[in-house]
Scaffold this active site. Structure first.
Site, PDB file in Angstrom:
ATOM      1  N   TRP A 133       0.815  -1.215   0.000  1.00 35.09           N
ATOM      2  CA  TRP A 133       0.000   0.000   0.000  1.00 35.09           C
ATOM      3  C   TRP A 133       0.848   1.264   0.000  1.00 35.09           C
ATOM      4  CZ3 TRP A 133      -5.031   1.749  -0.023  1.00 35.09           C
ATOM      5  CH2 TRP A 133      -5.234   3.060   0.424  1.00 35.09           C
ATOM      6  N   ASP A 193      -0.307   9.208   0.625  1.00 32.39           N
ATOM      7  CA  ASP A 193       0.151  10.578   0.404  1.00 32.39           C
ATOM      8  C   ASP A 193       1.646  10.717   0.102  1.00 32.39           C
ATOM      9  OD1 ASP A 193      -2.331  10.580   1.556  1.00 32.39           O
ATOM     10  OD2 ASP A 193      -1.885  12.077   3.076  1.00 32.39           O
TER      11      ASP A 193
END
Length: 651
Positions: A136, A139
């Site tokens: 994963w 930002d």
């Protein structure tokens, strides 16, 4: 070479889009003529299609995935390991922890998961967009340039392709395109960040020191701000980071919720020689940007007013604040202010998951910012990107005197699919940011010039005539990795036919009026059963002339377990300007720029057929009363070949 392909013409009957995700109305008509340079097969008739739909619905659980183009090797269906399958949850990941949603809600509970194959998943991985080797990512954090290297840090889960255990991933590049993965920079290992080392930003001090401020989630899930710095500034790769012994340096002030205090941005220095830092929060439903002053990044003074606030915009995340020159082709250091300078204030809105910005004036005497146009204030006006895009961050590149913008492209498929393929999310191509001095109302975003280093062969198409209701194939070979430039000229007919009085992007590219839509079809298969239109739609509704720039994902995939939306916005077009777009295609990511970057749309799509050698490119014109001429320059793009650590693997 210059070519002018023959038009693939279809009838001009009104389009009625079939309902459901299993059938896709071809553009521009339900019964295209058999034509085209590659021996295109005729589509089945409408009656046969209806029978097929009924059959498909009744036997959907038994249907195997569509066969992929012959160039693709067959593959077994992808499987999710039992011990990593998604657990049921009542709200998206991250919300309970106090950050924006990091997963998609279960909007597909009444539909079966698509029967994805490993070959389909492999094709989805991008070739020149940055993404980790696995797991994963969200930002972008703390981008900076140091000793010949561009550094990108990012929110990362080293253990899974779903959000959690957030650490700071780290990568470097000499050109913002070819990246080298480095070891993790920071892990959540202290009481003040044990529940996550969340987003932050870098500030380079005049003496060259680097300050990194980031949000930590404490052992009691309180959001605090922490200080970190490189262990060895002489190391160009900045491999080791030290957390300040006195962390946290900031805690939520009175009146601010414990989970509403995050994402410090790059600091700037004021006329009193003190540094300012702003970060996002909210009071009730009012989004706010708090401002602190500091001499040393350890002790801070909270100002008794906000940098800015906008009612009814909710929590502001990932606030960004930076200057732009009114006239000039260079970016500005974050501390620049004065005559000829505007300031951009941007916030990522937690309630809508959209990045909004506005242009205005920063008053250094009292640290406030005022928008030029209150009707287009932060959160109620312009978006940075009108597609799938969030949590963006800029930095000043002192190497080339430019401001660079990063943004996060998250997935719109299921967590099961992400776990099966082993990764989730990518970063956009870095974009330069400038003030648009022609309109005076918006910024311009454009892919960094280094993307041109990936260009291979090119094709030119000059003044290709696209009649109303036609689709024109463009013979560019495999259309999976492309850099496309298109200029359109519109020749309206004398017909009084107006079609529907459609404003905006309508319900997609099948919605017709006299002047549009027209554009290109990317990642389409030969039969047009999957396609993604990127298009313009001129409108003159009630005498109000506007041009809309749009991307239609509704027929981008036959899979039912992915989001497929229509995105778009009005785009300023000045007198004498042609309608122009630039489109970067990189497997499952499409970034589209209109009118030199006045509007941008990022699309995240999941084709099942239009992949590998079956991916094609077309022009289309679905107007009812206008002919367009298109001039195109199209490059095939190489892969960036992102490398793992150690350094000797990187050239």
């Amino acid at each position: 070479m210059e070519t002018n392909p023959n038009s693939h013409t279809t009838s001009h009957d009104d389009i009625e889009e079939a309902h459901g995700d299993e059938y896709y109305t071809p553009l521009p008509d339900q019964s295209p003529t058999v034509a085209g340079p590659r021996g295109r097969r005729p589509l089945k008739g409408f009656a046969a299609t209806i029978c097929f739909v009924v059959f498909l619905i009744s036997l959907v659980a038994l249907i195997s995935p569509n066969q992929i183009h012959s160039q693709q090797q067959p593959s077994e269906t992808a499987a999710v390991p039992e011990d990593t399958k998604r657990k049921s949850f009542s709200e998206p990941r991250g919300v309970a922890e106090g950050v924006s949603a990091k997963s998609n809600p279960y909007f597909f509970s009444d539909k079966l998961s698509y029967n994805w194959t490993n070959a389909m998943f492999s094709w989805q991985r991008t070739a020149f967009h940055f993404q980790p080797q696995k797991n994963w990512m969200n930002d972008p954090n703390g981008p900076l340039f140091h000793k010949g290297w561009y550094h990108l840090f990012y929110q990362y889960n080293p253990d899974s392709a779903i959000w959690g255990n957030i650490t700071w991933g780290h990568a470097v590049s000499s050109d913002l395109i070819h990246w080298l993965h480095l070891p993790i920079a920071m892990v959540p290992d202290h009481w003040y960040d044990i529940n996550g080392a969340w987003s932050g930003a870098a500030t380079i001090l005049p003496d060259g020191k680097i300050i990194m401020l980031y949000t930590g989630s404490t052992d009691e899930s309180v959001q605090v701000q922490n200080l970190a710095y490189p262990a060895n500034l002489s190391d160009p790769l900045l491999l080791n980071w030290v957390k300040y012994d006195g962390n946290p340096v900031l805690v939520p002030p009175p009146g601010i919720g414990y989970k509403d205090f995050r994402d410090p941005t790059t600091a700037w220095i004021g006329p009193d020689a003190k540094w300012r830092v702003t970060l996002g929060s909210k009071v009730n439903k009012t989004g706010i940007s708090l401002v602190y002053r500091t001499d040393d990044f350890i002790t801070y003074e909270l100002l008794d007013h906000y940098l800015h606030e906008v009612p009814d915009t909710g929590m502001w995340e990932c606030v960004d604040f930076y200057p732009v020159a009114i006239n000039g082709s260079n970016g500005l250091d974050t501390s620049v202010n004065g005559v000829g300078v505007k300031h951009v204030l941007k916030a990522s809105l937690d309630d809508t998951k959209v990045d909004h910005y506005a242009i205005g004036t920063y008053f250094a005497r009292n640290d406030t910012w005022v928008p030029d146009n209150p009707k287009e204030d932060v959160g109620i006006g312009l978006k940075l990107d009108y597609g799938r895009y969030y949590a963006s961050k800029t930095f000043y590149d002192q190497n080339k005197e430019r401001r660079i913008l990063w943004g996060w492209i998250n997935e719109t498929d299921t967590e099961d699919a992400d776990l099966a393929k082993g990764w989730s999310s990518v970063q956009t191509i870095p974009r330069t940011v400038l003030f648009d001095n022609k309109t005076g109302t918006n910024i311009l975003q454009w892919p960094v010039e280094e993307i041109e280093s990936l260009r291979l062969s090119s094709n030119n198409f000059t003044e290709v005539v696209v009649e109303p209701g036609t689709v024109v194939p463009l013979d560019v070979g495999t259309a999976t990795q492309l850099d496309i430039f298109v200029d359109f000229e519109v020749e309206s007919s004398e017909s009084k036919e107006t079609g529907n009085d459609i404003s905006g992007c309508g319900d997609g590219a099948v919605d017709r009026n006299k002047l549009g839509p027209f554009g290109i079809l990317v990642l389409a298969d030969d039969e047009l059963s999957e396609l993604t239109p990127i298009y313009f739609r001129p409108s003159n509704s009630h005498g109000n002339a506007k041009t809309y720039f749009c991307a239609d994902e509704t027929r981008s995939s036959k899979a039912t377990d992915v989001f497929k939306l229509v995105y778009g916005s009005p785009v300023p077009v000045l007198d004498g300007e042609k309608l122009s777009m630039r489109v970067l295609v990189d497997h499952s990511i499409v970034e589209s720029f209109a009118q030199g970057g006045r509007r941008v749309i990022t699309s995240r799509i999941y084709p099942t057929k239009a992949i590998y050698g079956a991916a094609r490119l077309f022009l289309f014109n679905n107007a009812t009363g206008a002919t367009v001429k298109a001039t195109l320059k199209i490059w095939q793009l190489n892969s960036a070949f992102i490398h793992p650590f150690p350094l000797d693997h990187f050239q």
